[in-house]
Scaffold this active site. Structure first.
Site, PDB file in Angstrom:
ATOM      1  N   CYS A 373       0.824  -1.214   0.000  1.00  0.00           N
ATOM      2  CA  CYS A 373       0.000   0.000   0.000  1.00  0.00           C
ATOM      3  C   CYS A 373       0.856   1.261   0.000  1.00  0.00           C
ATOM      4  O   CYS A 373       0.463   2.286  -0.552  1.00  0.00           O
ATOM      5  CB  CYS A 373      -0.916   0.017   1.219  1.00  0.00           C
ATOM      6  N   MET A 374       2.016   1.195   0.655  1.00  0.00           N
ATOM      7  CA  MET A 374       2.846   2.390   0.826  1.00  0.00           C
ATOM      8  C   MET A 374       3.794   2.636  -0.342  1.00  0.00           C
ATOM      9  O   MET A 374       4.677   3.493  -0.252  1.00  0.00           O
ATOM     10  CB  MET A 374       3.657   2.270   2.114  1.00  0.00           C
TER      11      MET A 374
END
Length: 387
Positions: A373-374
Protein backbone atom coordinates in the site's frame (compact mmCIF):
# COMPACT_ATOMS: atom_id res chain seq x y z
CA UNK A 1 7.19 6.46 -5.29
CA UNK A 2 6.77 6.70 -1.52
CA UNK A 3 5.36 9.40 0.74
CA UNK A 4 7.22 10.00 3.98
CA UNK A 5 4.69 10.68 6.78
CA UNK A 6 4.47 14.39 7.49
CA UNK A 7 2.42 17.16 9.02
CA UNK A 8 -0.79 15.74 7.54
CA UNK A 9 -0.68 12.92 10.12
CA UNK A 10 -0.40 15.48 12.92
CA UNK A 11 -3.84 16.74 11.91
CA UNK A 12 -5.43 13.48 13.12
CA UNK A 13 -7.39 13.69 16.37
CA UNK A 14 -9.90 11.40 18.12
CA UNK A 15 -12.56 13.72 16.69
CA UNK A 16 -11.62 13.24 13.04
CA UNK A 17 -9.58 10.06 12.67
CA UNK A 18 -12.56 7.91 11.63
CA UNK A 19 -13.59 10.41 8.98
CA UNK A 20 -9.98 10.51 7.74
CA UNK A 21 -9.88 6.67 7.60
CA UNK A 22 -7.40 5.96 10.41
CA UNK A 23 -8.15 3.44 13.14
CA UNK A 24 -6.04 5.23 15.74
CA UNK A 25 -3.78 8.24 16.17
CA UNK A 26 -0.25 7.44 14.95
CA UNK A 27 2.91 8.52 16.73
CA UNK A 28 4.21 10.55 13.81
CA UNK A 29 7.88 10.66 14.79
CA UNK A 30 7.97 6.88 15.11
CA UNK A 31 6.07 6.49 11.83
CA UNK A 32 8.75 8.59 10.12
CA UNK A 33 11.51 6.41 11.59
CA UNK A 34 9.73 3.29 10.39
CA UNK A 35 9.16 4.78 6.95
CA UNK A 36 12.79 5.87 6.63
CA UNK A 37 13.82 2.28 7.41
CA UNK A 38 11.39 1.02 4.75
CA UNK A 39 12.93 3.35 2.16
CA UNK A 40 16.44 2.20 3.12
CA UNK A 41 15.45 -1.46 2.71
CA UNK A 42 14.30 -0.65 -0.82
CA UNK A 43 17.49 1.28 -1.62
CA UNK A 44 19.56 -1.62 -0.31
CA UNK A 45 17.97 -3.72 -3.07
CA UNK A 46 18.84 -1.18 -5.78
CA UNK A 47 15.36 0.34 -5.86
CA UNK A 48 15.30 4.03 -6.72
CA UNK A 49 13.04 5.78 -4.21
CA UNK A 50 11.15 8.91 -5.23
CA UNK A 51 9.46 10.85 -2.43
CA UNK A 52 6.07 12.28 -3.32
CA UNK A 53 6.68 15.58 -1.50
CA UNK A 54 9.89 16.17 -3.47
CA UNK A 55 8.25 15.43 -6.80
CA UNK A 56 5.30 17.69 -5.93
CA UNK A 57 7.65 20.55 -5.00
CA UNK A 58 9.44 20.20 -8.31
CA UNK A 59 6.17 20.09 -10.25
CA UNK A 60 4.93 23.26 -8.52
CA UNK A 61 7.83 25.29 -9.91
CA UNK A 62 5.77 25.34 -13.12
CA UNK A 63 3.27 28.26 -12.96
CA UNK A 64 0.61 26.12 -14.62
CA UNK A 65 0.96 23.53 -11.87
CA UNK A 66 0.65 26.22 -9.19
CA UNK A 67 -2.57 27.47 -10.74
CA UNK A 68 -3.97 23.94 -10.96
CA UNK A 69 -2.95 23.26 -7.34
CA UNK A 70 -4.83 26.33 -6.10
CA UNK A 71 -7.88 25.25 -8.10
CA UNK A 72 -7.74 21.81 -6.47
CA UNK A 73 -7.38 23.21 -2.95
CA UNK A 74 -10.28 25.67 -3.09
CA UNK A 75 -13.71 24.08 -2.57
CA UNK A 76 -16.00 26.95 -3.55
CA UNK A 77 -19.15 24.95 -2.92
CA UNK A 78 -18.21 24.36 0.71
CA UNK A 79 -16.58 27.72 1.44
CA UNK A 80 -18.84 30.10 -0.45
CA UNK A 81 -17.64 32.68 -2.95
CA UNK A 82 -16.17 35.25 -0.54
CA UNK A 83 -14.04 32.86 1.50
CA UNK A 84 -13.10 30.85 -1.58
CA UNK A 85 -11.80 34.01 -3.24
CA UNK A 86 -9.89 34.92 -0.08
CA UNK A 87 -8.29 31.48 0.13
CA UNK A 88 -7.40 31.57 -3.57
CA UNK A 89 -5.83 34.99 -3.13
CA UNK A 90 -3.75 33.81 -0.20
CA UNK A 91 -2.55 30.59 -1.82
CA UNK A 92 -1.59 32.50 -4.96
CA UNK A 93 0.93 34.51 -2.93
CA UNK A 94 2.77 31.71 -1.09
CA UNK A 95 5.92 30.02 -2.38
CA UNK A 96 5.90 26.57 -3.95
CA UNK A 97 7.07 24.76 -0.80
CA UNK A 98 4.32 26.33 1.31
CA UNK A 99 1.71 25.57 -1.32
CA UNK A 100 2.87 21.94 -1.41
CA UNK A 101 2.58 21.75 2.38
CA UNK A 102 -0.98 23.10 2.27
CA UNK A 103 -1.89 20.65 -0.50
CA UNK A 104 -0.72 17.73 1.66
CA UNK A 105 -1.29 18.83 5.26
CA UNK A 106 -4.28 21.11 4.73
CA UNK A 107 -5.02 24.43 6.40
CA UNK A 108 -7.25 25.41 9.29
CA UNK A 109 -9.44 28.51 9.46
CA UNK A 110 -7.07 29.75 12.16
CA UNK A 111 -4.11 29.48 9.76
CA UNK A 112 -5.78 31.50 7.02
CA UNK A 113 -4.73 35.12 7.61
CA UNK A 114 -7.43 36.87 9.66
CA UNK A 115 -7.62 39.84 7.32
CA UNK A 116 -8.90 37.58 4.59
CA UNK A 117 -12.34 36.05 4.27
CA UNK A 118 -14.44 37.61 7.07
CA UNK A 119 -17.46 35.54 6.02
CA UNK A 120 -20.35 33.75 7.71
CA UNK A 121 -18.66 30.46 6.79
CA UNK A 122 -15.59 31.48 8.74
CA UNK A 123 -17.56 32.83 11.69
CA UNK A 124 -19.56 29.62 12.06
CA UNK A 125 -16.56 27.27 11.95
CA UNK A 126 -14.24 26.42 14.81
CA UNK A 127 -10.75 27.91 14.30
CA UNK A 128 -9.31 24.38 14.13
CA UNK A 129 -11.73 23.24 11.42
CA UNK A 130 -10.19 22.79 7.99
CA UNK A 131 -10.52 25.32 5.23
CA UNK A 132 -8.39 22.87 3.18
CA UNK A 133 -8.65 19.24 4.31
CA UNK A 134 -5.45 17.31 5.10
CA UNK A 135 -4.54 14.14 3.21
CA UNK A 136 -3.16 11.68 5.79
CA UNK A 137 -3.73 8.73 3.44
CA UNK A 138 -1.10 10.05 1.04
CA UNK A 139 1.11 7.57 2.88
CA UNK A 140 -0.55 4.86 0.79
CA UNK A 141 0.74 5.88 -2.63
CA UNK A 142 -0.42 2.64 -4.26
CA UNK A 143 -4.05 3.74 -4.30
CA UNK A 144 -3.98 7.08 -6.09
CA UNK A 145 -2.18 5.88 -9.21
CA UNK A 146 -0.97 2.62 -10.70
CA UNK A 147 1.49 2.05 -13.52
CA UNK A 148 0.73 -0.60 -16.13
CA UNK A 149 3.79 -1.06 -18.33
CA UNK A 150 4.81 2.47 -19.35
CA UNK A 151 1.43 4.12 -18.76
CA UNK A 152 -0.05 5.54 -15.59
CA UNK A 153 -3.64 5.03 -14.52
CA UNK A 154 -4.87 7.82 -12.28
CA UNK A 155 -7.28 6.39 -9.75
CA UNK A 156 -10.79 7.57 -9.10
CA UNK A 157 -10.86 7.38 -5.30
CA UNK A 158 -14.14 6.42 -3.70
CA UNK A 159 -13.86 7.88 -0.21
CA UNK A 160 -14.38 11.67 0.23
CA UNK A 161 -11.33 11.92 2.51
CA UNK A 162 -9.07 10.76 -0.32
CA UNK A 163 -10.49 12.26 -3.51
CA UNK A 164 -8.12 15.25 -3.62
CA UNK A 165 -5.10 12.92 -3.59
CA UNK A 166 -5.63 12.29 -7.28
CA UNK A 167 -5.22 16.01 -8.02
CA UNK A 168 -1.72 15.93 -6.49
CA UNK A 169 -0.66 12.93 -8.55
CA UNK A 170 -2.16 14.53 -11.65
CA UNK A 171 0.04 17.60 -11.04
CA UNK A 172 3.14 15.47 -10.58
CA UNK A 173 2.57 13.41 -13.72
CA UNK A 174 1.63 16.45 -15.81
CA UNK A 175 4.35 18.90 -14.73
CA UNK A 176 7.30 17.07 -13.22
CA UNK A 177 10.01 16.85 -15.92
CA UNK A 178 10.46 13.14 -15.38
CA UNK A 179 6.83 12.28 -16.07
CA UNK A 180 5.63 14.81 -18.62
CA UNK A 181 5.95 12.34 -21.50
CA UNK A 182 4.20 9.48 -19.66
CA UNK A 183 1.07 8.17 -21.34
CA UNK A 184 -2.18 7.91 -19.41
CA UNK A 185 -4.00 4.58 -19.17
CA UNK A 186 -7.04 5.73 -17.23
CA UNK A 187 -8.58 9.02 -16.16
CA UNK A 188 -9.45 10.08 -12.63
CA UNK A 189 -12.89 11.22 -13.76
CA UNK A 190 -13.89 7.70 -14.75
CA UNK A 191 -15.76 5.26 -12.49
CA UNK A 192 -14.14 4.45 -9.12
CA UNK A 193 -10.95 2.38 -9.29
CA UNK A 194 -8.23 2.33 -6.62
CA UNK A 195 -4.69 1.08 -7.13
CA UNK A 196 -4.83 -1.30 -4.17
CA UNK A 197 -7.38 -3.30 -6.12
CA UNK A 198 -5.11 -3.70 -9.16
CA UNK A 199 -2.69 -6.64 -9.19
CA UNK A 200 -0.30 -7.29 -12.06
CA UNK A 201 -0.23 -11.09 -12.06
CA UNK A 202 1.98 -11.49 -15.12
CA UNK A 203 2.78 -9.53 -18.28
CA UNK A 204 -0.58 -8.85 -19.90
CA UNK A 205 -2.64 -10.20 -16.99
CA UNK A 206 -4.39 -7.95 -14.45
CA UNK A 207 -6.64 -8.76 -11.52
CA UNK A 208 -8.94 -5.99 -10.30
CA UNK A 209 -10.75 -6.28 -6.99
CA UNK A 210 -14.36 -5.09 -6.92
CA UNK A 211 -15.67 -4.16 -3.50
CA UNK A 212 -15.65 -1.23 -1.10
CA UNK A 213 -13.44 1.03 -3.22
CA UNK A 214 -13.60 -0.18 -6.85
CA UNK A 215 -16.92 -0.57 -8.67
CA UNK A 216 -17.78 -3.03 -11.45
CA UNK A 217 -17.98 -0.05 -13.83
CA UNK A 218 -14.51 1.06 -12.76
CA UNK A 219 -13.04 -2.39 -13.29
CA UNK A 220 -14.61 -2.66 -16.74
CA UNK A 221 -13.45 0.83 -17.71
CA UNK A 222 -9.87 0.10 -16.71
CA UNK A 223 -10.02 -3.22 -18.55
CA UNK A 224 -11.23 -1.51 -21.73
CA UNK A 225 -8.46 1.07 -21.44
CA UNK A 226 -5.80 -1.63 -20.91
CA UNK A 227 -7.07 -3.61 -23.90
CA UNK A 228 -7.21 -0.52 -26.11
CA UNK A 229 -3.62 0.40 -25.26
CA UNK A 230 -2.36 -3.16 -25.71
CA UNK A 231 -1.35 -3.39 -22.04
CA UNK A 232 -3.31 -6.55 -21.22
CA UNK A 233 -4.91 -9.54 -22.89
CA UNK A 234 -6.86 -10.70 -19.81
CA UNK A 235 -8.36 -8.84 -16.85
CA UNK A 236 -9.88 -10.74 -13.94
CA UNK A 237 -12.59 -8.83 -12.08
CA UNK A 238 -12.56 -10.26 -8.56
CA UNK A 239 -15.45 -9.54 -6.15
CA UNK A 240 -14.27 -9.07 -2.55
CA UNK A 241 -16.16 -8.54 0.69
CA UNK A 242 -17.04 -4.89 1.17
CA UNK A 243 -15.73 -4.08 4.64
CA UNK A 244 -12.83 -2.37 6.37
CA UNK A 245 -10.76 -5.55 6.79
CA UNK A 246 -10.82 -6.26 3.04
CA UNK A 247 -10.98 -2.79 1.55
CA UNK A 248 -8.75 -3.73 -1.42
CA UNK A 249 -7.80 -6.93 -3.21
CA UNK A 250 -4.22 -6.53 -1.98
CA UNK A 251 -5.41 -6.91 1.62
CA UNK A 252 -6.25 -10.57 0.94
CA UNK A 253 -3.79 -11.51 -1.84
CA UNK A 254 -0.48 -10.29 -3.27
CA UNK A 255 2.12 -11.74 -5.63
CA UNK A 256 5.33 -13.00 -4.00
CA UNK A 257 6.89 -14.80 -6.98
CA UNK A 258 6.16 -15.33 -10.64
CA UNK A 259 3.97 -18.30 -9.76
CA UNK A 260 3.03 -17.66 -6.12
CA UNK A 261 0.72 -15.54 -3.98
CA UNK A 262 0.27 -15.04 -0.27
CA UNK A 263 -3.46 -15.28 0.44
CA UNK A 264 -5.89 -15.06 3.33
CA UNK A 265 -7.07 -18.68 3.73
CA UNK A 266 -10.64 -17.63 4.57
CA UNK A 267 -11.10 -16.56 0.93
CA UNK A 268 -8.85 -19.10 -0.80
CA UNK A 269 -11.63 -21.47 -1.86
CA UNK A 270 -14.38 -18.91 -2.35
CA UNK A 271 -12.67 -16.12 -4.28
CA UNK A 272 -14.21 -15.88 -7.74
CA UNK A 273 -13.27 -14.05 -10.92
CA UNK A 274 -14.98 -12.76 -14.03
CA UNK A 275 -12.44 -13.04 -16.88
CA UNK A 276 -12.60 -10.11 -19.32
CA UNK A 277 -10.96 -10.24 -22.73
CA UNK A 278 -11.10 -8.00 -25.82
CA UNK A 279 -13.50 -9.15 -28.51
CA UNK A 280 -11.44 -7.74 -31.39
CA UNK A 281 -13.72 -4.78 -32.16
CA UNK A 282 -13.10 -2.53 -29.13
CA UNK A 283 -15.63 -4.47 -27.07
CA UNK A 284 -15.18 -6.78 -24.09
CA UNK A 285 -16.12 -10.43 -23.61
CA UNK A 286 -17.09 -11.28 -20.02
CA UNK A 287 -17.04 -14.86 -18.70
CA UNK A 288 -17.53 -16.46 -15.30
CA UNK A 289 -17.71 -16.40 -12.47
CA UNK A 290 -15.03 -19.05 -12.08
CA UNK A 291 -12.61 -19.85 -9.22
CA UNK A 292 -10.00 -17.09 -9.06
CA UNK A 293 -6.97 -19.36 -8.66
CA UNK A 294 -7.93 -21.42 -11.71
CA UNK A 295 -8.65 -18.34 -13.83
CA UNK A 296 -5.39 -16.68 -12.78
CA UNK A 297 -3.26 -19.74 -13.61
CA UNK A 298 -4.92 -20.13 -17.01
CA UNK A 299 -4.44 -16.46 -17.90
CA UNK A 300 -0.81 -16.55 -16.71
CA UNK A 301 -0.08 -19.66 -18.78
CA UNK A 302 1.04 -21.78 -15.81
CA UNK A 303 -0.22 -25.09 -14.48
CA UNK A 304 -1.20 -23.71 -11.09
CA UNK A 305 -0.66 -20.73 -8.84
CA UNK A 306 1.15 -21.62 -5.62
CA UNK A 307 -0.71 -20.33 -2.56
CA UNK A 308 0.97 -19.47 0.73
CA UNK A 309 -1.58 -19.04 3.51
CA UNK A 310 -1.62 -16.17 5.97
CA UNK A 311 -0.96 -17.44 9.51
CA UNK A 312 -0.96 -21.00 10.83
CA UNK A 313 -4.52 -21.30 12.18
CA UNK A 314 -7.81 -19.41 11.66
CA UNK A 315 -7.31 -17.02 14.59
CA UNK A 316 -3.71 -16.16 13.68
CA UNK A 317 -4.70 -15.83 10.04
CA UNK A 318 -7.44 -13.35 10.90
CA UNK A 319 -5.10 -11.33 13.13
CA UNK A 320 -2.29 -11.21 10.58
CA UNK A 321 -4.64 -10.47 7.71
CA UNK A 322 -5.88 -7.46 9.70
CA UNK A 323 -2.25 -6.49 10.30
CA UNK A 324 -1.51 -6.53 6.54
CA UNK A 325 0.16 -9.94 6.44
CA UNK A 326 -0.99 -10.33 2.82
CA UNK A 327 0.06 -6.83 1.83
CA UNK A 328 3.62 -7.63 0.80
CA UNK A 329 5.71 -5.67 -1.70
CA UNK A 330 7.63 -7.83 -4.18
CA UNK A 331 10.91 -6.10 -5.08
CA UNK A 332 11.98 -9.07 -7.20
CA UNK A 333 10.58 -12.53 -7.89
CA UNK A 334 10.75 -14.40 -4.60
CA UNK A 335 11.79 -11.34 -2.55
CA UNK A 336 9.21 -9.36 -0.59
CA UNK A 337 9.02 -6.61 2.01
CA UNK A 338 6.66 -7.40 4.90
CA UNK A 339 5.79 -6.10 8.35
CA UNK A 340 7.88 -7.90 10.98
CA UNK A 341 4.88 -8.29 13.31
CA UNK A 342 3.29 -10.93 11.05
CA UNK A 343 5.56 -13.64 12.43
CA UNK A 344 3.64 -16.71 11.32
CA UNK A 345 2.93 -15.50 7.80
CA UNK A 346 6.56 -14.49 7.32
CA UNK A 347 7.66 -17.93 8.51
CA UNK A 348 5.30 -19.55 5.99
CA UNK A 349 6.72 -17.39 3.22
CA UNK A 350 10.28 -18.37 4.08
CA UNK A 351 9.34 -22.05 4.29
CA UNK A 352 8.05 -21.67 0.72
CA UNK A 353 11.38 -20.27 -0.44
CA UNK A 354 10.47 -16.57 -0.36
CA UNK A 355 13.02 -14.12 1.03
CA UNK A 356 11.32 -11.77 3.49
CA UNK A 357 12.72 -8.30 4.16
CA UNK A 358 11.14 -7.32 7.47
CA UNK A 359 10.27 -3.76 8.45
CA UNK A 360 8.65 -2.23 11.55
CA UNK A 361 5.08 -1.07 11.17
CA UNK A 362 3.54 -0.41 14.58
CA UNK A 363 2.71 3.19 13.60
CA UNK A 364 2.67 2.95 9.81
CA UNK A 365 -0.13 0.38 9.97
CA UNK A 366 -2.64 2.57 11.82
CA UNK A 367 -4.26 3.49 8.51
CA UNK A 368 -4.63 -0.19 7.54
CA UNK A 369 -1.93 -0.52 4.92
CA UNK A 370 1.28 -2.51 4.49
CA UNK A 371 4.43 -2.23 2.35
CA UNK A 372 2.52 -2.71 -0.90
CA UNK A 373 0.00 0.00 0.00
CA UNK A 374 2.85 2.39 0.83
CA UNK A 375 4.55 2.05 -2.55
CA UNK A 376 3.72 2.95 -6.13
CA UNK A 377 6.13 1.21 -8.54
CA UNK A 378 6.72 3.56 -11.47
CA UNK A 379 8.90 1.29 -13.61
CA UNK A 380 10.01 -2.30 -13.34
CA UNK A 381 12.82 -4.39 -14.75
CA UNK A 382 11.94 -7.21 -17.12
CA UNK A 383 10.32 -10.09 -15.24
CA UNK A 384 12.53 -13.07 -14.57
CA UNK A 385 12.05 -15.87 -12.09
CA UNK A 386 14.28 -16.30 -9.05
CA UNK A 387 14.21 -20.07 -9.57
Amino acid sequence: MLHRPGAELKRLTPRNNDQLLFDSIPWVDRAQVEHDAFAEVLRSRDVEVLLLADTLNTALTDPRARSAAVDAAVDRRRLGNELADALRSHLSTVDSATLADVMMAGMTFEELPAAEGASLVRRMHHPHDFVVDPLPNLLFTRDSSVWIADRVALASLAMPARRRETALLDLIYAYHPRFRAAGRAYGAHSAPVEGGDVLLLAPGVLAIGVGERTTPAGAESLARSAFSDGLAHTVLAVPIVQDRATMHLDTVCTMVDTDAVVMYPAVRDTLQAYPLRPNGSEGVVVDGPVPFLNAAAEAMGIERLRVIDTGLDPVTAEREQWDDGNNTLAVAPGVVVAYERNVETNARLEDAGIEVLRIGGSELGTGRGGPRCMSCPVSRSSLTSSR
